[in-house]
Write a protein that holds these residues in place. Sequence first.
Motif, PDB file in Angstrom:
ATOM      1  N   UNK A 296      13.527  19.749   5.853  1.00  0.00           N
ATOM      2  CA  UNK A 296      14.676  19.008   6.396  1.00  0.00           C
ATOM      3  C   UNK A 296      14.229  17.719   7.079  1.00  0.00           C
ATOM      4  N   UNK A 297      13.221  17.849   7.953  1.00  0.00           N
ATOM      5  CA  UNK A 297      12.753  16.690   8.724  1.00  0.00           C
ATOM      6  C   UNK A 297      12.079  15.654   7.829  1.00  0.00           C
ATOM      7  N   UNK A 298      11.259  16.121   6.891  1.00  0.00           N
ATOM      8  CA  UNK A 298      10.527  15.206   6.007  1.00  0.00           C
ATOM      9  C   UNK A 298      11.479  14.469   5.071  1.00  0.00           C
ATOM     10  N   UNK A 299      12.474  15.196   4.587  1.00  0.00           N
ATOM     11  CA  UNK A 299      13.440  14.626   3.635  1.00  0.00           C
ATOM     12  C   UNK A 299      14.300  13.543   4.285  1.00  0.00           C
ATOM     13  N   UNK A 300      14.635  13.767   5.541  1.00  0.00           N
ATOM     14  CA  UNK A 300      15.425  12.772   6.266  1.00  0.00           C
ATOM     15  C   UNK A 300      14.659  11.451   6.388  1.00  0.00           C
ATOM     16  N   UNK A 301      13.344  11.551   6.601  1.00  0.00           N
ATOM     17  CA  UNK A 301      12.510  10.350   6.760  1.00  0.00           C
ATOM     18  C   UNK A 301      12.135   9.728   5.414  1.00  0.00           C
ATOM     19  N   UNK A 302      11.945  10.560   4.392  1.00  0.00           N
ATOM     20  CA  UNK A 302      11.481  10.061   3.077  1.00  0.00           C
ATOM     21  C   UNK A 302      12.281  10.698   1.947  1.00  0.00           C
ATOM     22  N   UNK A 303      13.536  10.254   1.767  1.00  0.00           N
ATOM     23  CA  UNK A 303      14.395  10.894   0.766  1.00  0.00           C
ATOM     24  C   UNK A 303      13.960  10.651  -0.681  1.00  0.00           C
ATOM     25  N   UNK A 304      13.131   9.611  -0.904  1.00  0.00           N
ATOM     26  CA  UNK A 304      12.754   9.272  -2.284  1.00  0.00           C
ATOM     27  C   UNK A 304      11.329   9.664  -2.654  1.00  0.00           C
ATOM     28  N   UNK A 305      10.668  10.411  -1.769  1.00  0.00           N
ATOM     29  CA  UNK A 305       9.267  10.778  -2.005  1.00  0.00           C
ATOM     30  C   UNK A 305       9.139  11.876  -3.062  1.00  0.00           C
ATOM     31  N   UNK A 306       7.919  11.999  -3.602  1.00  0.00           N
ATOM     32  CA  UNK A 306       7.541  13.165  -4.400  1.00  0.00           C
ATOM     33  C   UNK A 306       6.945  14.179  -3.424  1.00  0.00           C
ATOM     34  N   UNK A 307       7.374  15.428  -3.503  1.00  0.00           N
ATOM     35  CA  UNK A 307       6.961  16.465  -2.558  1.00  0.00           C
ATOM     36  C   UNK A 307       6.013  17.467  -3.223  1.00  0.00           C
ATOM     37  N   UNK A 308       4.924  17.778  -2.524  1.00  0.00           N
ATOM     38  CA  UNK A 308       3.955  18.772  -2.995  1.00  0.00           C
ATOM     39  C   UNK A 308       3.848  19.874  -1.935  1.00  0.00           C
ATOM     40  N   UNK A 309       4.228  21.096  -2.293  1.00  0.00           N
ATOM     41  CA  UNK A 309       4.131  22.227  -1.368  1.00  0.00           C
ATOM     42  C   UNK A 309       2.786  22.931  -1.534  1.00  0.00           C
ATOM     43  N   UNK A 310       2.198  23.312  -0.416  1.00  0.00           N
ATOM     44  CA  UNK A 310       0.907  24.007  -0.427  1.00  0.00           C
ATOM     45  C   UNK A 310       0.994  25.328   0.350  1.00  0.00           C
TER      46      UNK A 310
ATOM     47  N   UNK B  53       7.396   8.389  12.103  1.00  0.00           N
ATOM     48  CA  UNK B  53       6.204   7.666  11.622  1.00  0.00           C
ATOM     49  C   UNK B  53       5.930   7.932  10.137  1.00  0.00           C
ATOM     50  N   UNK B  54       6.595   8.939   9.572  1.00  0.00           N
ATOM     51  CA  UNK B  54       6.367   9.270   8.153  1.00  0.00           C
ATOM     52  C   UNK B  54       7.356   8.555   7.233  1.00  0.00           C
TER      53      UNK B  54
ATOM     54  N   UNK C  70       0.850  -1.206   0.000  1.00  0.00           N
ATOM     55  CA  UNK C  70       0.000   0.000   0.000  1.00  0.00           C
ATOM     56  C   UNK C  70       0.877   1.245   0.000  1.00  0.00           C
ATOM     57  N   UNK C  71       0.527   2.189  -0.859  1.00  0.00           N
ATOM     58  CA  UNK C  71       1.252   3.463  -0.918  1.00  0.00           C
ATOM     59  C   UNK C  71       1.074   4.223   0.399  1.00  0.00           C
ATOM     60  N   UNK C  72       1.989   5.148   0.654  1.00  0.00           N
ATOM     61  CA  UNK C  72       1.953   5.921   1.894  1.00  0.00           C
ATOM     62  C   UNK C  72       2.116   7.400   1.572  1.00  0.00           C
ATOM     63  N   UNK C  73       1.186   8.205   2.104  1.00  0.00           N
ATOM     64  CA  UNK C  73       1.221   9.650   1.900  1.00  0.00           C
ATOM     65  C   UNK C  73       1.324  10.334   3.254  1.00  0.00           C
ATOM     66  N   UNK C  74       2.294  11.218   3.391  1.00  0.00           N
ATOM     67  CA  UNK C  74       2.406  12.039   4.597  1.00  0.00           C
ATOM     68  C   UNK C  74       1.872  13.426   4.299  1.00  0.00           C
ATOM     69  N   UNK C  75       1.065  13.947   5.221  1.00  0.00           N
ATOM     70  CA  UNK C  75       0.597  15.324   5.102  1.00  0.00           C
ATOM     71  C   UNK C  75       1.101  16.088   6.324  1.00  0.00           C
TER      72      UNK C  75
END
Length: 307
Positions: free
Chosen positions: A103-117, A66-67, A1-6
């Motif tokens: 910084x914090x998100x990238x450390x946990x998920x270096x390979x994610x696609x990032x969407x800024x809002x 957890x992300x 299952x895919x995982x999305x962090x918000x």
Amino acid sequence: MAKVTIVGAGNVGATAAHIIASKNLADVVLVDVAEGLPQGKALDMMHMRSVEKFTVNVTGTNDYEATKDSDVVVITAGIARKPGMTREDLLGVNAGIMSSVIDAALEASPNAVYICVTNPLDVMTYLAYKKSGLPTNRLMGMGGVLDSSRLSFAVCEKLGCMPEDVVAWALGAHGEGMVCWPRFTTVQGTPITELMSEDDVEAVVERTVKGGAEVVAHLKTGSAYYAPGASIAKMVEAILTDSKEVMSVCSYIDGQYGIDDLYMNIPTRLGKNGVEEIVEFDLTDEELAALRASAESVRAGLANLPE
């Protein structure tokens, strides 16, 4: 299952989480600095699960651990402008928040696609790009889908047509510098320039540009979140399903439309790699000039970024 962090469990983040979960697109992790807020909202959504019959999990946390290994990370964290604050004040505060979050998100998920809002959107997305070192295909902003949805609504209101018959294009800066493309905005394939008078087209464009402010004026405290949440979910769905759909996305522009080194809403093909392609429409000189003027308004905002 895919995982999305918000990141950010406020109204926009929580609405996006709700829609993503309801569509069974991915497990969702809501992360926020406020203790109890993401946990409470996530638990409420899990209680809803048996009503809406989705099977994914929604969890809330104050800890980026957890992300870990998310496929997509959406950043909604930031403050809204308060009375007495200038846009520069807002920029300074949100630039600090964006820097620490990325910084914090990238450390946990270096390979994610990032969407800024986070607003001001185009500037914050560029800041995230400079701060993170992410490849441009894996970093984008959500603004154009929302602006285009407001244009579609204004067209439907004016012509009495159905949303599924409308293809709407709102691009450029997310805000007052927005550009609408009436010639490419169609109802059942027919441009709105052939379906309404010049004055009506102008009125529809004006309502689109002021769409966010119209919501704020009604609410009095706070701003839009249903349409922004749905717009985030639409982008997440395109990425996770590798749909290759073309939509208005705040993407990195490097030469297309004669614009360089800038993040701005532009026709973008989304898929599993994030930004798959910047799609170039065949614009008139006037349309191109308007888009480039919008780009300059974004550049002016970048000049106010804190060092």
